[in-house]
Scaffold this active site. Structure first.
Site, PDB file in Angstrom:
ATOM      1  CE1 TYR A   1      -4.215   1.745   0.322  1.00 35.37           C
ATOM      2  CE2 TYR A   1      -2.795   3.336   1.442  1.00 35.37           C
ATOM      3  CZ  TYR A   1      -3.986   3.021   0.816  1.00 35.37           C
ATOM      4  OH  TYR A   1      -4.956   3.980   0.665  1.00 35.37           O
TER       5      TYR A   1
ATOM      6  CG  PHE B   1      -1.656   9.060  -4.559  1.00 37.60           C
ATOM      7  CD1 PHE B   1      -0.996   9.492  -5.701  1.00 37.60           C
ATOM      8  CD2 PHE B   1      -1.034   8.089  -3.771  1.00 37.60           C
ATOM      9  CE1 PHE B   1       0.247   8.965  -6.046  1.00 37.60           C
ATOM     10  CE2 PHE B   1       0.209   7.558  -4.120  1.00 37.60           C
ATOM     11  CZ  PHE B   1       0.846   8.004  -5.257  1.00 37.60           C
ATOM     12  CD  GLU B   2      -6.415   3.405  -2.310  1.00 37.35           C
ATOM     13  OE1 GLU B   2      -6.732   3.149  -1.152  1.00 37.35           O
ATOM     14  OE2 GLU B   2      -6.989   2.892  -3.292  1.00 37.35           O
ATOM     15  CB  ILE B   3       0.794   3.263  -5.906  1.00 40.02           C
ATOM     16  CG1 ILE B   3       0.718   4.551  -6.736  1.00 40.02           C
ATOM     17  CG2 ILE B   3       1.500   2.153  -6.697  1.00 40.02           C
ATOM     18  CD1 ILE B   3       2.077   5.102  -7.166  1.00 40.02           C
TER      19      ILE B   3
ATOM     20  CG  HIS C   1      -9.042   1.049   0.583  1.00 41.06           C
ATOM     21  ND1 HIS C   1      -8.704   1.512  -0.664  1.00 41.06           N
ATOM     22  CD2 HIS C   1     -10.021   0.128   0.383  1.00 41.06           C
ATOM     23  CE1 HIS C   1      -9.454   0.912  -1.572  1.00 41.06           C
ATOM     24  NE2 HIS C   1     -10.262   0.079  -0.969  1.00 41.06           N
TER      25      HIS C   1
END
Ligand code: GDP
Ligand code: MN
Length: 335
Positions: free
Chosen positions: A178, A235-237, A272
């Site tokens: 994450y 924003f998530e990678i 999340h």
């Protein structure tokens, strides 16, 4: 004689771009954008920056998702922005709509109450559908089954710096699951019973929590209460295997059955974040310090050498990292 013209400009003035040398190694990854047709111009704004700052050189594909069919115009203009593959998916209605086991009278009363109290998006059903979808359904979409990593991008965000390396490969090689750029407190009024519900789940399923988890990022008292810290999920990678794991699958279903996506207004960001903090090792959560990013009204602006190396254009004095409403110092304390 007339010089050869291209789009009304004499060709002699053109300097063709150097051919892009694609990297030898790539991760199994894609961009994911959940948008409406009306978000077209605003998501093009974000996508153009992603292309210019990063993806022109890496050519990762895009998956666009919508609860309504995308228009032909939308697909045409989006596809023209990149040389990478672009796919458009329609979300099955049972992944989007309020489930029938939700007590509508109770949900309506909750929305009216939140509207009276000026809770942001408090009166909106579509917003709740979106939060539930992002929490528990986006990674179940058919078009995403072939991918492991994703980078979530929203309309009208800003990427301030050049990204000259592959963040997906970083995730893969460093066993991260994450990645985030901004972390802050959630509004208490949107999640009154989220932590109690998560605690019940933990009590019934303690085996899902690794010893080295990031519980102390979300709780200051060993799990008694939630400090409301969460990663900002616009924003998530991240690694979809985290969400596809048995632990998170059961966790999401447990939360979903309690109805808090509709009886309250649980966001995908705290959901999340609890998933990552509870079910991953803390070392698997990565702060992308070098990625300059803004989603209104907050921004992460890389400092010092990072600012210089990325040729960032944000004001280094305007940086959310250690503002009073940021949770980054709690993340720092994990290590
Ligand atoms: P905020 O960032 O919390 O203010 O919420 P946004 O309005 O930016 O919504 C979050 C994401 O979900 C964005 O990518 C939106 O384009 C998308 N989104 C929100 N509502 C809907 C919807 O009803 N349908 C679709 N297809 N996308 C939505
Ligand atoms: Mn947004």
């Amino acid at each position: 004689p007339q010089p050869p013209y291209k789009d009304g400009v004499p060709e002699q003035y053109y300097k063709p771009s150097d051919p892009v040398q694609l990297p030898e190694r790539k991760a199994n990854a894609t961009f994911v954008m959940l948008v409406r047709n009306s978000d077209g111009p605003n998501i093009m704004n974000s996508m153009k920056q992603i292309e210019d700052r990063f993806n022109r050189k890496f050519q990762y594909p895009y998956v666009f998702l919508n609860d309504q069919p995308f228009t032909e115009n939308f697909k045409k203009y989006i596809s023209q922005l990149t040389d990478a593959p672009v796919e458009f998916g329609l979300i099955p209605s049972d992944h989007w709509k309020q489930p029938d086991w939700i007590d509508e009278a109770k949900a309506t009363a909750a929305r009216e109450d939140m509207m009276k109290n000026n809770v942001i998006y408090g009166g909106s059903v579509p917003y709740r559908n979106m939060c539930r979808f992002n929490s528990g359904f986006f990674y179940k979409q058919e078009l995403l089954q072939k991918y492991k990593y994703y980078w979530r991008v929203e309309p009208d965000v800003k990427f301030f710096c050049d990204i000259d390396y592959d963040p997906f490969l970083l995730m893969q090689d460093e066993q991260k699951v994450y990645g985030f750029t901004i972390t802050l407190y959630e509004y208490e009024t949107t999640i009154p019973t989220l932590w109690e519900t998560a605690k019940e789940f933990i009590k019934e399923n303690p085996e899902y929590l690794p010893a080295d988890n990031a519980m102390s990022f979300v709780s200051d008292d060993g799990g008694l209460t939630y400090n409301r810290c969460h990663f900002w999920s616009n924003f998530e990678i991240a690694d979809m295997d985290l969400w596809r794991s048995e632990a998170y699958t059961k966790f999401f279903d447990y939360l979903d059955r309690k109805g808090g996506f509709y009886y309250e207004r649980w966001g995908d960001a705290p959901v999340h974040s609890l998933g990552a903090a509870l079910f991953a090792n803390k070392s698997q959560i990565h702060f992308f310090n070098d990625i300059g990013y803004r989603h209104e009204p907050f921004q992460h602006c890389p400092q010092g050498d990072l600012h210089k190396n990325g040729k960032c254009w944000c004001d280094p004095g305007s940086n959310f990292d250690y503002e009073w409403y940021s949770c980054l110092s709690r993340y720092d304390k994990l290590f």
